[in-house]
Design a protein around this motif. Structure first.
Motif, PDB file in Angstrom:
ATOM      1  N   THR A 137       0.846  -1.183   0.000  1.00 15.54           N
ATOM      2  CA  THR A 137       0.000   0.000   0.000  1.00 15.54           C
ATOM      3  C   THR A 137       0.891   1.245   0.000  1.00 15.54           C
ATOM      4  OG1 THR A 137      -0.058   0.062   2.411  1.00 15.54           O
ATOM      5  CG2 THR A 137      -1.751  -1.266   1.306  1.00 15.54           C
ATOM      6  N   MET A 138       0.279   2.409   0.229  1.00 11.53           N
ATOM      7  CA  MET A 138       1.072   3.633   0.268  1.00 11.53           C
ATOM      8  C   MET A 138       2.093   3.605   1.401  1.00 11.53           C
ATOM      9  SD  MET A 138      -1.918   6.297   1.462  1.00 11.53           S
ATOM     10  CE  MET A 138      -0.954   7.771   1.150  1.00 11.53           C
ATOM     11  N   GLU A 174      12.588   7.730  -7.161  1.00 10.31           N
ATOM     12  CA  GLU A 174      12.894   6.506  -7.908  1.00 10.31           C
ATOM     13  C   GLU A 174      12.503   5.259  -7.105  1.00 10.31           C
ATOM     14  OE1 GLU A 174      16.793   4.235  -9.877  1.00 10.31           O
ATOM     15  OE2 GLU A 174      16.933   6.332  -9.267  1.00 10.31           O
ATOM     16  N   ALA A 175      12.801   5.276  -5.812  1.00  5.96           N
ATOM     17  CA  ALA A 175      12.441   4.140  -4.961  1.00  5.96           C
ATOM     18  C   ALA A 175      10.933   4.039  -4.775  1.00  5.96           C
ATOM     19  CB  ALA A 175      13.127   4.277  -3.599  1.00  5.96           C
ATOM     20  N   ALA A 176      10.264   5.188  -4.694  1.00  2.32           N
ATOM     21  CA  ALA A 176       8.804   5.182  -4.567  1.00  2.32           C
ATOM     22  C   ALA A 176       8.168   4.555  -5.797  1.00  2.32           C
ATOM     23  CB  ALA A 176       8.297   6.610  -4.373  1.00  2.32           C
ATOM     24  N   LEU A 177       8.690   4.856  -6.976  1.00  5.76           N
ATOM     25  CA  LEU A 177       8.169   4.264  -8.210  1.00  5.76           C
ATOM     26  C   LEU A 177       8.343   2.748  -8.196  1.00  5.76           C
ATOM     27  CD1 LEU A 177       7.068   4.282 -11.081  1.00  5.76           C
ATOM     28  CD2 LEU A 177       9.377   4.869 -11.882  1.00  5.76           C
ATOM     29  N   ALA A 178       9.528   2.291  -7.809  1.00  2.76           N
ATOM     30  CA  ALA A 178       9.760   0.846  -7.741  1.00  2.76           C
ATOM     31  C   ALA A 178       8.804   0.183  -6.749  1.00  2.76           C
ATOM     32  CB  ALA A 178      11.218   0.577  -7.338  1.00  2.76           C
ATOM     33  N   HIS A 182       5.855  -2.687  -7.353  1.00  2.00           N
ATOM     34  CA  HIS A 182       5.903  -3.922  -6.552  1.00  2.00           C
ATOM     35  C   HIS A 182       4.591  -4.193  -5.813  1.00  2.00           C
ATOM     36  CE1 HIS A 182       7.623  -7.242  -4.440  1.00  2.00           C
ATOM     37  NE2 HIS A 182       7.709  -6.625  -3.266  1.00  2.00           N
ATOM     38  N   THR A 183       3.757  -3.166  -5.621  1.00  2.00           N
ATOM     39  CA  THR A 183       2.511  -3.377  -4.879  1.00  2.00           C
ATOM     40  C   THR A 183       1.638  -4.443  -5.521  1.00  2.00           C
ATOM     41  OG1 THR A 183       1.346  -1.587  -6.052  1.00  2.00           O
ATOM     42  CG2 THR A 183       2.446  -1.019  -3.970  1.00  2.00           C
ATOM     43  N   GLU A 184       1.663  -4.519  -6.843  1.00  2.00           N
ATOM     44  CA  GLU A 184       0.817  -5.488  -7.541  1.00  2.00           C
ATOM     45  C   GLU A 184       1.152  -6.918  -7.139  1.00  2.00           C
ATOM     46  OE1 GLU A 184      -0.432  -6.754 -12.111  1.00  2.00           O
ATOM     47  OE2 GLU A 184       0.861  -5.014 -11.762  1.00  2.00           O
ATOM     48  N   GLU A 185       2.422  -7.171  -6.824  1.00  2.00           N
ATOM     49  CA  GLU A 185       2.839  -8.513  -6.433  1.00  2.00           C
ATOM     50  C   GLU A 185       2.572  -8.797  -4.959  1.00  2.00           C
ATOM     51  OE1 GLU A 185       6.974  -8.635  -7.249  1.00  2.00           O
ATOM     52  OE2 GLU A 185       6.760  -7.799  -9.270  1.00  2.00           O
ATOM     53  N   GLN A 186       2.349  -7.744  -4.179  1.00  2.00           N
ATOM     54  CA  GLN A 186       2.239  -7.911  -2.736  1.00  2.00           C
ATOM     55  C   GLN A 186       0.829  -8.197  -2.255  1.00  2.00           C
ATOM     56  OE1 GLN A 186       4.589  -4.090  -2.130  1.00  2.00           O
ATOM     57  NE2 GLN A 186       5.371  -5.279  -0.410  1.00  2.00           N
ATOM     58  N   VAL A 196      -1.855  -1.610  -9.970  1.00  2.00           N
ATOM     59  CA  VAL A 196      -1.022  -1.220  -8.838  1.00  2.00           C
ATOM     60  C   VAL A 196      -1.916  -0.523  -7.807  1.00  2.00           C
ATOM     61  CG1 VAL A 196       1.118  -1.042 -10.133  1.00  2.00           C
ATOM     62  CG2 VAL A 196      -0.413   0.936 -10.009  1.00  2.00           C
ATOM     63  N   ASP A 197      -1.379  -0.285  -6.631  1.00  2.00           N
ATOM     64  CA  ASP A 197      -2.175   0.298  -5.557  1.00  2.00           C
ATOM     65  C   ASP A 197      -2.418   1.780  -5.789  1.00  2.00           C
ATOM     66  OD1 ASP A 197      -3.348   0.148  -2.783  1.00  2.00           O
ATOM     67  OD2 ASP A 197      -1.802   1.674  -2.472  1.00  2.00           O
TER      68      ASP A 197
END
Length: 337
Positions: A137-138, A174-178, A182-186, A196-197
């Protein structure tokens, strides 16, 4: 090299103004992919209205001097956001903003070290505000941004230059984008819907607005390219999801620390998505602190009864979690919580 850096209190005001505009422009698409924790299609609306409250709290009267303390500006904005927070996403952003202000108090300029401290304090406070925080999530986006900024700052060996700040901001976005990707997999719900979330994307936009306001650069529109569910203009994805039963209850209430802990425990027993965060920094004359409370419950009656048994709430709002499945209605009116 970043050459237009303005990391002062005015930049913080610009940040929230930019975020209000960006979320207004993107609210419909954020609503469209909002399926977690409930598929109610209002994350974009809730974030926009909450950030708008923060931004508008910084509009000064003609006779008011412009504040120079970076922490003071964000604290004012955070308190305003908390008072008018909407939904899970708006409440968590308000917590984020209030907490980020704390390490910045007394400073007139943002540095890499201060940014790192602010983002770290903010993500920890946001995670702890939820009784049952969920990765994907956020919250995960906040944490990734904080970790990236901290890593850059550690490598700069105390460098307080604008260049170091620019590197930390770049790394955070950049890390926030990654983390958004990744949220879709979590989360199983996101993976099934191939999105994505929504709250994570909203947080990414907010962080890019911070980068833009401080560095004097344009927003990075390409950040959103290819995000699953975000780069299409089909009907709202949440519209195909089953209706969610129950209601969302929100209020502000003054409680002692013991009663606050009791309230959280009792709401956890009957509901989900329990968020409690302190509003303001200190107790009143009776030792009570003001709290913003958020919970999803099957029925409002028991939750309101529990809240009233411990104190006198204000700003009570009760909203149905299920919405009319009309994207146009959501876009124009939103699901204001």
């Amino acid at each position: 090299m970043h050459t237009k850096v303005a990391a002062n209190a005015l930049a913080m005001k610009r940040w929230l103004g930019k975020a209000e505009t960006a979320l207004g422009n993107h609210s419909d698409r954020l609503n469209a992919i909002n399926i977690f924790p409930v598929a109610d299609g209002d994350t974009g609306t809730n974030l926009y209205l909450t950030v708008r409250a923060a931004a508008r709290s910084l509009v000064l009267r003609e006779d008011q001097p412009a504040p120079v303390d970076v922490g003071e500006v964000l604290s004012m904005a955070g308190q305003a956001a908390m008072e008018e927070a909407r939904g899970n996403s708006g409440t968590l952003f308000s917590v984020f903003l209030c907490a980020a202000a704390e390490p910045l108090a007394g400073h007139t300029r943002l540095t890499s070290t201060l940014l790192s401290a602010a983002l770290n304090r903010a993500q920890i406070r946001a995670w702890s505000a939820l009784s049952d925080p969920v990765p994907g999530t956020m919250l995960s986006v906040m944490e990734a941004a904080a970790r990236a900024a901290a890593a850059v700052d550690a490598g700069q060996d105390g460098d307080d230059s604008n260049h170091a700040l620019g590197l930390a901001l770049d790394a955070a976005v950049e890390a926030a984008l990654a983390a958004v990707i990744h949220t879709e997999e979590q989360l199983d719900a996101l993976q099934s819907a191939h999105v994505v979330d929504a709250g994570g994307v909203g947080m990414l936009l907010i962080l890019d607005c911070l980068r833009s306001a401080v560095l004097g650069e344009e927003l990075q529109s390409e950040l959103l390219d290819g995000l699953h569910g975000y780069d299409v203009s089909d009907p709202h994805i949440h519209a195909s999801m089953p209706d969610d039963d129950g209601v969302e209850v929100m209020c502000t209430i003054s409680l002692s620390p013991l009663n606050a802990a009791t309230l959280r425990q009792r709401l956890d027993e009957i509901g989900e998505s329990v968020i409690m965060s302190q509003v303001g920094n200190g107790p009143d004359a009776e030792g009570n602190y003001r709290w913003r409370v958020h919970v999803h419950v099957p029925d409002a009656g028991p939750a309101v009864g529990i809240i009233r048994s411990l104190g006198e709430p204000s700003q009570i709002s009760i909203s149905e979690l299920s919405l009319p499945r009309d994207p146009d209605a959501v876009n124009t009116g939103g699901h204001e919580r």
